[in-house]
Design a protein around this motif. Structure first.
Motif, PDB file in Angstrom:
ATOM      1  N   ILE A   1      60.367  31.836  46.505  1.00  0.00           N
ATOM      2  CA  ILE A   1      60.542  31.115  45.238  1.00  0.00           C
ATOM      3  C   ILE A   1      60.434  29.603  45.418  1.00  0.00           C
ATOM      4  N   GLN A   2      59.983  29.147  46.581  1.00  0.00           N
ATOM      5  CA  GLN A   2      59.964  27.717  46.864  1.00  0.00           C
ATOM      6  C   GLN A   2      59.106  26.926  45.880  1.00  0.00           C
ATOM      7  N   SER A   3      57.939  27.430  45.524  1.00  0.00           N
ATOM      8  CA  SER A   3      57.100  26.669  44.579  1.00  0.00           C
ATOM      9  C   SER A   3      57.779  26.587  43.214  1.00  0.00           C
ATOM     10  N   TRP A   4      58.495  27.641  42.819  1.00  0.00           N
ATOM     11  CA  TRP A   4      59.249  27.597  41.567  1.00  0.00           C
ATOM     12  C   TRP A   4      60.380  26.578  41.677  1.00  0.00           C
ATOM     13  N   LEU A   5      61.074  26.540  42.823  1.00  0.00           N
ATOM     14  CA  LEU A   5      62.140  25.557  43.027  1.00  0.00           C
ATOM     15  C   LEU A   5      61.600  24.134  42.944  1.00  0.00           C
ATOM     16  N   ASP A   6      60.400  23.914  43.472  1.00  0.00           N
ATOM     17  CA  ASP A   6      59.770  22.589  43.377  1.00  0.00           C
ATOM     18  C   ASP A   6      59.523  22.212  41.917  1.00  0.00           C
ATOM     19  N   ARG A   7      59.064  23.180  41.125  1.00  0.00           N
ATOM     20  CA  ARG A   7      58.830  22.920  39.694  1.00  0.00           C
ATOM     21  C   ARG A   7      60.148  22.660  38.964  1.00  0.00           C
ATOM     22  N   LEU A   8      61.199  23.385  39.356  1.00  0.00           N
ATOM     23  CA  LEU A   8      62.524  23.182  38.771  1.00  0.00           C
ATOM     24  C   LEU A   8      63.008  21.761  39.053  1.00  0.00           C
ATOM     25  N   GLU A   9      62.870  21.319  40.287  1.00  0.00           N
ATOM     26  CA  GLU A   9      63.294  19.967  40.642  1.00  0.00           C
ATOM     27  C   GLU A   9      62.464  18.912  39.920  1.00  0.00           C
TER      28      GLU A   9
END
Length: 163
Positions: free
Chosen positions: A117-125
């Motif tokens: 989910i790292q790319s999603w976490l990047d978008r969240l940040e």
């Protein structure tokens, strides 16, 4: 174009740097992030469980069954640090529009659980960063217009604003 108009109307008194990096690409809305997380939640849980399981016929069978039908608990004790509990709290915070809370919860995930989910976490940040920049922009605009200046929220993302 909108940022240029704000810069012109503010007479250069407002710092727009944090918003400029997103001007061409944009960032997802809070609602999009919450929707996307629903499908990603199991990927995070599965990644952690795969690291914990011993290889074998039974585990392969259970993994196949889980790919067909999956039920996930959503109520956990606050002290529960399991991946499933962290993911459930993240999902709840996202539904409330509390992006900064979801980011904070994600820090409790293991490396294995974060990876899918790292790319999603990047978008969240990125979204949380934009909301913080907008809150700061509002504060600066009020100050430049002679209005009362309130301290910016720690993260504009935790105020329940959406979109």
């Amino acid at each position: 174009a909108e940022l240029a108009a704000v810069a012109k109307s503010s007479g250069g008194k407002v710092e727009l740097g944090p918003l400029k990096k997103f001007a061409s690409s944009g960032v997802p809305t809070s609602a999009e992030l919450a929707r996307d997380f629903q499908t990603l939640a199991f990927k995070s849980i599965n990644a952690q469980q795969a690291g914990d399981e011993e290889p074998g016929v039974l585990n392969r069978f259970l993994s196949s069954a889980k790919s067909i039908v999956r039920v996930r608990r959503t109520n956990f004790d606050r002290e529960d640090k399991s991946t499933e509990a962290v993911v459930a709290r993240m999902e709840s915070l996202l539904k409330q529009g509390n992006l900064s809370g979801a980011i904070e919860q994600s820090k409790a995930l293991s490396k294995e659980a974060r990876a899918p989910i790292q790319s999603w976490l990047d978008r969240l940040e990125a979204r949380a960063g934009v909301e913080q920049a907008i809150a700061e922009l509002e504060r600066q605009l009020k100050a430049s217009l002679g209005g009362s200046v309130e301290a910016p929220a720690k993260s504009g993302a935790g105020t329940g604003t959406k979109g």
